[in-house]
Design a protein around this motif. Structure first.
Motif, short mmCIF file in Angstrom:
data_model
loop_
_atom_site.label_atom_id
_atom_site.label_comp_id
_atom_site.label_asym_id
_atom_site.label_seq_id
_atom_site.Cartn_x
_atom_site.Cartn_y
_atom_site.Cartn_z
N GLY A 43 0.60 -9.50 -0.56
CA GLY A 43 1.14 -7.74 -0.45
C GLY A 43 1.02 -7.13 -1.76
O GLY A 43 0.58 -5.94 -1.84
N ALA A 44 1.16 -7.97 -2.92
CA ALA A 44 0.97 -7.21 -4.29
C ALA A 44 -0.61 -6.80 -4.47
O ALA A 44 -0.76 -5.83 -4.94
CB ALA A 44 1.33 -8.35 -5.29
N GLU A 45 -1.49 -7.55 -3.80
CA GLU A 45 -3.04 -7.19 -3.95
C GLU A 45 -3.03 -5.96 -2.96
O GLU A 45 -3.55 -4.82 -3.41
CB GLU A 45 -3.81 -8.19 -3.16
CG GLU A 45 -4.03 -9.43 -4.30
CD GLU A 45 -4.95 -9.02 -5.56
OE1 GLU A 45 -5.75 -8.25 -5.45
OE2 GLU A 45 -4.58 -9.58 -6.54
N LYS A 46 -2.52 -5.91 -1.92
CA LYS A 46 -2.60 -4.95 -1.13
C LYS A 46 -2.16 -3.24 -1.67
O LYS A 46 -2.44 -2.29 -1.78
CB LYS A 46 -2.21 -5.11 0.46
CG LYS A 46 -3.11 -5.85 1.33
CD LYS A 46 -2.37 -5.95 2.61
CE LYS A 46 -3.69 -5.79 3.54
NZ LYS A 46 -3.14 -5.91 4.93
N PHE A 47 -0.68 -3.72 -2.20
CA PHE A 47 0.14 -2.56 -2.60
C PHE A 47 -0.57 -2.00 -3.94
O PHE A 47 -0.76 -0.73 -4.03
CB PHE A 47 1.26 -3.03 -3.03
CG PHE A 47 2.21 -1.76 -3.64
CD1 PHE A 47 2.41 -0.76 -2.81
CD2 PHE A 47 2.43 -1.97 -5.15
CE1 PHE A 47 3.30 0.24 -3.58
CE2 PHE A 47 3.09 -0.78 -5.51
CZ PHE A 47 3.41 0.07 -4.80
N SER A 48 -1.05 -2.85 -4.60
CA SER A 48 -1.84 -2.52 -5.84
C SER A 48 -3.15 -1.78 -5.61
O SER A 48 -3.28 -0.54 -6.31
CB SER A 48 -2.10 -3.73 -6.74
OG SER A 48 -1.07 -4.29 -7.10
N ARG A 49 -3.88 -1.96 -4.66
CA ARG A 49 -4.91 -1.23 -4.30
C ARG A 49 -4.70 -0.01 -3.64
O ARG A 49 -5.25 1.27 -4.11
CB ARG A 49 -5.96 -1.92 -3.09
CG ARG A 49 -6.72 -3.18 -3.74
CD ARG A 49 -7.74 -3.62 -2.60
NE ARG A 49 -7.24 -4.03 -1.54
CZ ARG A 49 -6.79 -5.18 -1.38
NH1 ARG A 49 -7.01 -6.21 -2.56
NH2 ARG A 49 -6.12 -5.86 -0.44
N LYS A 50 -3.58 -0.01 -3.10
CA LYS A 50 -3.14 1.57 -2.41
C LYS A 50 -2.49 2.26 -3.40
O LYS A 50 -2.73 3.58 -3.51
CB LYS A 50 -1.80 1.32 -1.37
CG LYS A 50 -1.41 2.56 -0.68
CD LYS A 50 -0.46 2.10 0.41
CE LYS A 50 -1.43 1.82 1.66
NZ LYS A 50 -0.88 2.03 2.93
N LEU A 51 -1.73 1.79 -4.35
CA LEU A 51 -1.19 2.60 -5.69
C LEU A 51 -2.22 3.01 -6.50
O LEU A 51 -2.14 3.97 -6.85
CB LEU A 51 -0.44 1.69 -6.12
CG LEU A 51 0.40 2.28 -7.58
CD1 LEU A 51 1.08 3.68 -7.10
CD2 LEU A 51 1.38 1.44 -8.36
N ALA A 52 -3.38 2.11 -6.83
CA ALA A 52 -4.29 2.65 -7.66
C ALA A 52 -5.21 3.92 -7.01
O ALA A 52 -5.71 4.72 -7.59
CB ALA A 52 -5.24 1.36 -7.96
N HIS A 53 -5.39 3.55 -5.66
CA HIS A 53 -5.93 4.71 -4.91
C HIS A 53 -5.14 6.13 -5.09
O HIS A 53 -5.64 7.13 -5.31
CB HIS A 53 -6.19 4.47 -3.45
CG HIS A 53 -6.95 5.56 -2.45
ND1 HIS A 53 -5.92 6.37 -1.88
CD2 HIS A 53 -8.00 6.02 -2.38
CE1 HIS A 53 -6.73 7.12 -1.19
NE2 HIS A 53 -7.87 6.96 -1.38
N ASP A 54 -4.04 6.04 -4.92
CA ASP A 54 -3.25 7.08 -4.82
C ASP A 54 -2.94 8.04 -6.34
O ASP A 54 -3.03 9.18 -6.28
CB ASP A 54 -1.53 6.84 -4.34
CG ASP A 54 -1.61 6.48 -2.64
OD1 ASP A 54 -2.76 6.91 -2.29
OD2 ASP A 54 -0.59 5.99 -2.51
N ILE A 55 -2.96 6.99 -7.10
CA ILE A 55 -2.92 7.53 -8.63
C ILE A 55 -4.27 8.16 -8.77
O ILE A 55 -4.37 9.43 -9.43
CB ILE A 55 -2.55 6.39 -9.56
CG1 ILE A 55 -1.10 5.99 -9.40
CG2 ILE A 55 -3.16 6.93 -11.15
CD1 ILE A 55 -0.79 4.68 -10.29
#
Length: 66
Positions: free
Chosen positions: A48-60
């Motif tokens: 979950g942390a991996e998926k969320f981190s990728r999504k957050l990095a993309h949004d930033i």
């Protein structure tokens, strides 16, 4: 799962708006509803942390490149 969540979210939104910064809220994101991504009700597991981190990095990245 958090008492007073609506009020807290309103405060966060107001602070972001008053300071002209985006408030990234993932409460209603599909990741939030996938129990297999959580260690417990408050913490993501490794996947979950991996998926969320990728999504957050993309949004930033999107917001930085505007």
């Amino acid at each position: 799962l958090v008492k007073g969540k609506e009020e807290v979210m309103q405060i966060f939104n107001a602070i972001a708006k008053n300071n002209s910064v985006p408030f990234l809220n993932y409460d209603n994101d599909s990741l939030s509803y996938d129990r297999s991504l959580f260690y417990n009700t408050q913490h993501l597991n490794y996947r979950g942390a991996e998926k969320f981190s990728r999504k957050l990095a993309h949004d930033i990245k999107i917001r930085i490149n505007k």
